[in-house]
Write a protein that holds these residues in place. Structure first.
Motif, PDB file in Angstrom:
ATOM      1  N   ALA A   1       0.848  -1.196   0.000  1.00  0.00           N
ATOM      2  CA  ALA A   1       0.000   0.000   0.000  1.00  0.00           C
ATOM      3  C   ALA A   1       0.879   1.241   0.000  1.00  0.00           C
TER       4      ALA A   1
ATOM      5  N   GLU B   1      -7.967  11.448   0.895  1.00  0.00           N
ATOM      6  CA  GLU B   1      -8.865  10.329   0.619  1.00  0.00           C
ATOM      7  C   GLU B   1     -10.035  10.686  -0.297  1.00  0.00           C
TER       8      GLU B   1
ATOM      9  N   GLU C   1      -9.575  10.923  -5.319  1.00  0.00           N
ATOM     10  CA  GLU C   1      -9.351   9.900  -6.342  1.00  0.00           C
ATOM     11  C   GLU C   1      -9.502  10.489  -7.740  1.00  0.00           C
TER      12      GLU C   1
ATOM     13  N   LEU D   1      -5.077   9.442   0.504  1.00  0.00           N
ATOM     14  CA  LEU D   1      -5.572   8.493  -0.484  1.00  0.00           C
ATOM     15  C   LEU D   1      -4.502   7.409  -0.615  1.00  0.00           C
TER      16      LEU D   1
ATOM     17  N   TYR E   1      -3.165   3.626  -2.492  1.00  0.00           N
ATOM     18  CA  TYR E   1      -3.240   2.781  -3.680  1.00  0.00           C
ATOM     19  C   TYR E   1      -2.800   1.379  -3.270  1.00  0.00           C
TER      20      TYR E   1
ATOM     21  N   GLY F   1      -6.194  -0.552  -6.962  1.00  0.00           N
ATOM     22  CA  GLY F   1      -7.352   0.284  -6.654  1.00  0.00           C
ATOM     23  C   GLY F   1      -7.028   1.309  -5.580  1.00  0.00           C
ATOM     24  N   PHE F   2      -7.944   2.262  -5.409  1.00  0.00           N
ATOM     25  CA  PHE F   2      -7.775   3.322  -4.443  1.00  0.00           C
ATOM     26  C   PHE F   2      -8.574   3.021  -3.184  1.00  0.00           C
ATOM     27  N   GLY F   3      -8.099   3.526  -2.054  1.00  0.00           N
ATOM     28  CA  GLY F   3      -8.797   3.322  -0.784  1.00  0.00           C
ATOM     29  C   GLY F   3      -8.352   4.356   0.228  1.00  0.00           C
ATOM     30  N   SER F   4      -8.793   4.161   1.458  1.00  0.00           N
ATOM     31  CA  SER F   4      -8.430   5.083   2.529  1.00  0.00           C
ATOM     32  C   SER F   4      -8.225   4.297   3.826  1.00  0.00           C
TER      33      SER F   4
ATOM     34  N   ARG G   1      -8.918   3.159   7.607  1.00  0.00           N
ATOM     35  CA  ARG G   1     -10.096   3.001   8.449  1.00  0.00           C
ATOM     36  C   ARG G   1      -9.882   3.759   9.754  1.00  0.00           C
TER      37      ARG G   1
END
Length: 160
Positions: A19, A78, A81, A148, A150, A154-157, A159
């Motif tokens: 990540a 985040e 994107e 943000l 990767y 894919g992209f995410g954030s 928690r």
């Protein structure tokens, strides 16, 4: 673990499990802003203050940074994107509709959660990439912002 003959595919799939934060690297070519999405960004040194970015040799941003001698690393939040995808796309004006400020001679994205402006201290060969070592001129960040990420294509954030 299954071995294949195509180590490039295996290497890319393996490294996609690391990540990373997502940044937009910006510079100028003459008076024209130039930029690209990058995940190969890292702090390098505290004395002197330096970071590094790795950019594919076939990208115009690589040439522009080498010629201009200065670049900015814009760390995306985040909710950005759309900026990551915009600057990853091949299109003539990636800056259309994107708010920037000219900071120390390079465009800095207003929506970035952090930005570091650097002078090129060194350019090193790295296979099909160039490793730019940047001497930090200026940096700023928003402490409450979340990055943000990767991961696996894919992209995410993060928690909470």
């Amino acid at each position: 673990m299954i071995e294949t003959l195509d180590m490039t595919v295996d290497f890319r799939a393996t490294m996609s499990r690391l990540a990373t934060g997502v940044s937009v690297i910006t510079t100028r070519s003459g008076s024209t802003p130039v930029g690209m999405t990058a995940s190969a960004v890292s702090a390098l040194s505290l004395d002197p203050l330096q970071l590094l970015v790795c950019i594919s040799n076939h990208l115009y941003t690589r040439t522009a940074i080498a010629e201009h001698g200065r670049f900015a690393v814009n760390v995306l939040g985040e909710d950005s994107e759309h900026l990551a995808r915009n600057f990853a796309a091949s299109k003539p004006d990636k800056f259309a509709g994107v708010e920037t400020v000219d900071d120390h001679g390079v465009p800095v994205l207003k929506d970035a959660i952090a930005a570091v402006v650097c002078d090129v201290a060194e350019m090193l060969p790295g296979g099909d990439h160039t490793i730019f070592v940047g001497g930090v001129r200026y940096c700023i960040h928003r402490a409450e912002a979340r990055p943000l990420l990767y991961f696996a294509g894919g992209f995410g954030s993060l928690r909470s």
